[in-house]
Design a protein around this motif. Structure first.
Motif, PDB file in Angstrom:
ATOM      1  N   MET A 141    -121.125  41.985  22.018  1.00 21.61           N
ATOM      2  CA  MET A 141    -122.337  42.631  22.193  1.00 21.61           C
ATOM      3  C   MET A 141    -123.256  42.298  22.400  1.00 21.61           C
ATOM      4  O   MET A 141    -124.351  43.188  22.471  1.00 21.61           O
ATOM      5  N   ASN A 156    -124.912  40.496  20.496  1.00 20.26           N
ATOM      6  CA  ASN A 156    -125.630  40.654  19.387  1.00 20.26           C
ATOM      7  C   ASN A 156    -125.118  40.182  18.222  1.00 20.26           C
ATOM      8  O   ASN A 156    -124.101  39.237  18.190  1.00 20.26           O
ATOM      9  N   GLN A 193    -121.190  48.327  12.088  1.00 18.78           N
ATOM     10  CA  GLN A 193    -121.305  48.463  13.752  1.00 18.78           C
ATOM     11  C   GLN A 193    -122.039  49.801  13.956  1.00 18.78           C
ATOM     12  O   GLN A 193    -122.347  50.074  14.472  1.00 18.78           O
ATOM     13  N   ILE A 194    -120.705  50.792  13.074  1.00 11.37           N
ATOM     14  CA  ILE A 194    -121.093  52.277  13.407  1.00 11.37           C
ATOM     15  C   ILE A 194    -122.531  52.717  13.626  1.00 11.37           C
ATOM     16  O   ILE A 194    -123.606  53.588  14.155  1.00 11.37           O
ATOM     17  N   ARG A 251    -124.806  50.216  16.792  1.00  9.23           N
ATOM     18  CA  ARG A 251    -124.577  51.140  18.098  1.00  9.23           C
ATOM     19  C   ARG A 251    -125.843  52.255  17.969  1.00  9.23           C
ATOM     20  O   ARG A 251    -125.952  52.564  19.092  1.00  9.23           O
ATOM     21  N   ARG A 252    -126.344  52.316  17.307  1.00  7.22           N
ATOM     22  CA  ARG A 252    -128.238  52.837  17.133  1.00  7.22           C
ATOM     23  C   ARG A 252    -129.099  52.954  17.892  1.00  7.22           C
ATOM     24  O   ARG A 252    -129.756  52.757  18.682  1.00  7.22           O
ATOM     25  N   GLU A 312    -128.611  49.859  20.613  1.00  2.00           N
ATOM     26  CA  GLU A 312    -127.472  50.001  21.659  1.00  2.00           C
ATOM     27  C   GLU A 312    -128.705  49.188  22.438  1.00  2.00           C
ATOM     28  O   GLU A 312    -129.363  50.404  23.260  1.00  2.00           O
ATOM     29  N   GLN A 349    -131.017  44.296  17.083  1.00  2.00           N
ATOM     30  CA  GLN A 349    -129.895  44.134  16.446  1.00  2.00           C
ATOM     31  C   GLN A 349    -130.343  42.849  15.478  1.00  2.00           C
ATOM     32  O   GLN A 349    -129.499  43.000  14.658  1.00  2.00           O
ATOM     33  N   SER A 359    -117.000  50.290  30.746  1.00  2.00           N
ATOM     34  CA  SER A 359    -117.393  51.238  30.452  1.00  2.00           C
ATOM     35  C   SER A 359    -117.096  52.349  31.896  1.00  2.00           C
ATOM     36  O   SER A 359    -116.382  53.066  31.194  1.00  2.00           O
ATOM     37  N   HIS A 387    -116.956  51.818  22.863  1.00  2.00           N
ATOM     38  CA  HIS A 387    -117.348  51.667  21.307  1.00  2.00           C
ATOM     39  C   HIS A 387    -116.266  51.083  20.678  1.00  2.00           C
ATOM     40  O   HIS A 387    -115.894  51.060  19.461  1.00  2.00           O
ATOM     41  N   PHE A 391    -115.542  47.628  20.868  1.00  5.06           N
ATOM     42  CA  PHE A 391    -116.794  47.411  20.147  1.00  5.06           C
ATOM     43  C   PHE A 391    -116.306  47.054  18.504  1.00  5.06           C
ATOM     44  O   PHE A 391    -116.492  46.367  17.870  1.00  5.06           O
ATOM     45  N   ALA A 392    -116.331  48.601  18.171  1.00  6.17           N
ATOM     46  CA  ALA A 392    -115.488  48.264  16.577  1.00  6.17           C
ATOM     47  C   ALA A 392    -114.389  47.624  16.770  1.00  6.17           C
ATOM     48  O   ALA A 392    -114.409  47.084  14.709  1.00  6.17           O
TER      49      ALA A 392
END
Lengths: 350, 357
Positions: free
Chosen positions: A85, A87, A132-133, A137-138, A140, A146, A243, A250, A253-254
């Protein structure tokens, strides 16, 4: 990247007697032989005088390996999440500490240590999923924000954990079958009356090392041998193409975030049993995972293992032989790695 | 057409007096800051005013790196702390370790020099990688320095650090007294602020911003990207180092706790809350954070201050990536109103456009 298989890329080298790979092979063999000799032989006096004693040296090595196992558990989640990610989860240390506290609570409540370990893994995996959710995700595609959010989360989390569990140090009690010490078949010294002194080492620490190896192999198999693993690897290489080829990114990712957070929680319980649980440990393990992945290379499980090994050993050896400069050794390793390979030993440029 | 648009600009630049050059906002701010001691109590002068300016300077060094260079550093408090330790070791302390008692005009520049060199060194390590790595590497460096300072008694006096550091007395003034200390901080902050503001428009500043926007292209044109970045780190180190000296004079002590991870994150929080767009942002953020720190006790109790500041930080990151400055940009009615000259320029531009059409 190209010159790793020296004999193929450079045909001239063959005419000079030995290829680069052969030189490396011989060097590794020599080092391995020296290490085996150091473990099993009885040390001459000059070696004892340099390295204090065989017992101190071997204990440092074993402690280093154990610590490396723990670092690997923490850093593998960190590196997985980053690789996929981009991240940098600077709240990873907080996840470790939260896992340790939760493990402690469950182990106290149920009386079973293994339930504590499982709870640490499962609850932290859920926490990771929620993070994550709800958060990542918001944001991204915005690396910096992040990362800033994870910093904010770590500040709040550290404060709330301090509020709930206080500043005292906890110790997660290991069950009877894991505690105690065992004699290793290694002679550290021979008494004047001829009896041999064997190296004694806490059994639990060996279990930590073993479980890290098992989990490491499991992760490697998951990443390299399963369908979800191939999705993760594809995501590390090119998220957009993954993707575009119809995979629910997603979802991947989760899963990865839950796995990474769960591993941090598991490491928290395991590490909290071997050492202790206290405020401030989150920073310690965050630093450890940062250095491990900087040295080992971001996004690579093998890199995390190598980095953990180097850092764990360096830290413990430093602790024994130059106590107040141990951190500097870690630091020097990091700088040297960055100077030679800016993306880490196993890292690739992104 | 070029004559039409260029000439008036040049004429206006020449005819500008210093009031227009500085901008009306700056002048009002300067006036307020100058007469602030007349209306503030000692507590507000030192604990809020002086402390905000010092923290603002450290955050300004971060803003310089992050805003213009695209390098978010978490090691700025470490650099400031390095200057602080130099002060403790070469100046006077009552911890009984070192304390050579050198005069301030030797250890001051020495501290700033060592801090800036250290900053350049950290920068040199950090610029080998880019983007998000910088945050990680600087955090690793900051944490390693913290643990080192805590474990090492030979040089850093370990956990207790150094106590009893006194600000110097010269020109018949003890510079830790509320009013002199406030003006000392203000003078330093103004110098740093103006330097950053004008440095950003210099050739170096513009090059740095171009490197931030497209490093590869700048390298292709022939700029030495690494050298520019490391030089930016060195400049940031000058500001952070000066602030570090003021910080130890303010606290009277330096210990590993000063350079721990918490304070280093705090600096980032200040810079982000204030905004990284303009050098005034860090000072704005510092005032907000210091005020919150002081008055949060009434709100949530002294214990849970970190939760509060963390939540404020999260909210800011979520709703406005450019901090308070970004909020201001978003809600002000038209572009370019924060400064008198750009307002006139905007008016002029619309006039020109009208004429050309």
């Amino acid at each position: 990247m190209v010159d790793t298989s020296g004999s193929h890329s450079n045909p001239l080298a063959q005419s000079q007697g030995m290829t680069r790979r052969q030189v490396w092979g011989i060097a590794v063999l020599v080092i391995a032989a020296v290490l085996i000799w150091m473990v099993f032989a009885q040390w001459p006096d000059w070696l004892n005088s340099i390295l204090i004693s065989k017992k101190a040296f071997l204990s440092a090595i074993l402690n280093g390996l154990t610590l490396a196992g723990l670092y690997f558990l923490v850093a593998s989640g960190f590196t997985l999440v980053f690789g996929l990610m981009r991240n940098v989860n600077l709240a990873h240390g907080s996840l470790y500490l939260l896992g340790a506290y939760i493990g402690y609570e469950f182990a106290e409540w149920t009386g079973y240590w293994l339930i504590g370990v499982a709870a640490g893994f499962i609850i932290l995996a859920v926490v990771g999923l929620v993070m994550q959710i709800l958060v990542f995700r918001r944001l991204e595609g915005d690396d910096l924000r992040q990362t800033l959010v994870t910093i904010g989360i770590s500040v709040v989390a550290a404060d709330l954990m301090l509020a709930y569990w206080g500043g005292t140090t906890y110790q997660i009690l290991t069950p009877g079958w894991l505690s105690g010490a065992i004699k290793l078949p290694v002679v550290t010294a021979v008494r004047s009356n001829g009896t041999e002194v064997f190296l004694v080492y806490p059994f639990y620490r060996l279990v930590v090392l073993l479980s890290a190896i098992v989990i490491g192999i499991g992760l490697w198999l998951l990443i390299n041998r399963t369908r979800i693993g191939s999705m993760i690897r594809a995501g590390v290489d090119d998220r957009d193409m993954l993707s575009a080829s119809g995979v629910n990114v997603h979802f991947v990712f989760a899963i990865v975030f839950a796995l990474g957070a769960g591993l941090a929680g598991l490491a928290g319980v395991v590490g909290g049993s071997a050492l202790s649980v206290a405020p401030g440990e989150d920073v310690r393990y965050l630093l450890a995972s940062l250095v491990v992945v900087i040295v080992g290379g971001m996004g690579s499980i093998t890199g995390a293992a190598i980095g953990a090994l180097i850092i764990g050993l360096a830290e413990q050896i430093g602790l024994v032989y130059f106590p107040t400069y141990g951190v500097v050794l870690t630091f020097v390793i990091m700088v040297v790695t960055l100077a030679i390979r800016p993306h880490g030993i196993m890292g690739r440029s992104m | 057409m070029t004559d039409l648009t260029l000439n008036p600009t040049r004429n206006r630049l020449q005819s500008q007096n210093w009031i227009e050059k500085a901008g009306i906002g700056h002048i009002l701010l300067a006036l307020f800051l100058l007469i602030y001691p007349a209306m503030a109590s000692d507590f507000f002068l030192t604990q809020i005013g002086g402390y905000s300016l010092v923290l603002g300077m450290i955050a300004l060094s971060l803003m310089l790196l992050a805003g213009y260079g695209g390098m978010v550093s978490l090691a700025q408090i470490t650099v400031a702390g390095a200057a602080g330790y130099v002060v403790a070791i070469f100046g006077e302390n009552n911890s009984g370790v070192y304390g050579f008692g050198w005069p301030w005009w030797i250890y001051g520049p020495l501290a700033i020099m060592i801090a800036s060199m250290m900053s350049a060194l950290i920068g040199w390590i950090a610029v080998r990688t880019e983007g998000i790595y910088t945050i990680m590497i600087t955090l690793a460096v900051a944490t390693a320095c913290f643990y080192f300072a805590q474990q090492n008694y030979a040089l850093f006096n370990g956990f207790p650090g150094y106590n009893g550091l006194r600000a110097p007395e010269f020109f018949g003034v003890y510079w830790r007294d509320p009013v002199p200390f406030y003006y000392l901080c203000l003078a330093n902050a103004v110098v740093a602020y103006v330097a950053v503001l004008y440095g950003a428009r210099s050739t170096f500043g513009l090059t740095l911003q171009a490197i931030r926007d497209n490093q590869r292209r700048m390298r292709a044109i022939g700029f030495n990207v690494t050298a520019h970045k490391v030089f930016a780190w060195w400049l940031a180190g000058l500001i952070a180092g000066a602030a570090g000296i003021l910080l130890v004079w303010f606290n009277g002590r330096i210990s590993p706790g000063t350079i721990a991870v918490g304070p280093s994150i705090n600096i980032l929080v200040i810079a982000i809350i204030g905004g990284l767009r303009h050098p005034i942002g860090p000072f704005l953020g510092a005032v907000i954070v210091v005020l919150m720190q002081t008055f949060a006790i009434d709100l949530v109790g002294a214990e849970r201050f970190n939760t509060l500041i963390g939540l404020v930080f999260l909210v800011i990151v979520f709703i406005s990536p450019d901090g308070i400055l970004g909020l201001w940009e978003r809600f002000k009615p038209q572009e370019g109103r924060d400064n008198w000259r750009s307002f006139k320029k905007a008016a002029n531009k619309s006039e020109n456009q009208g004429r050309n059409a």
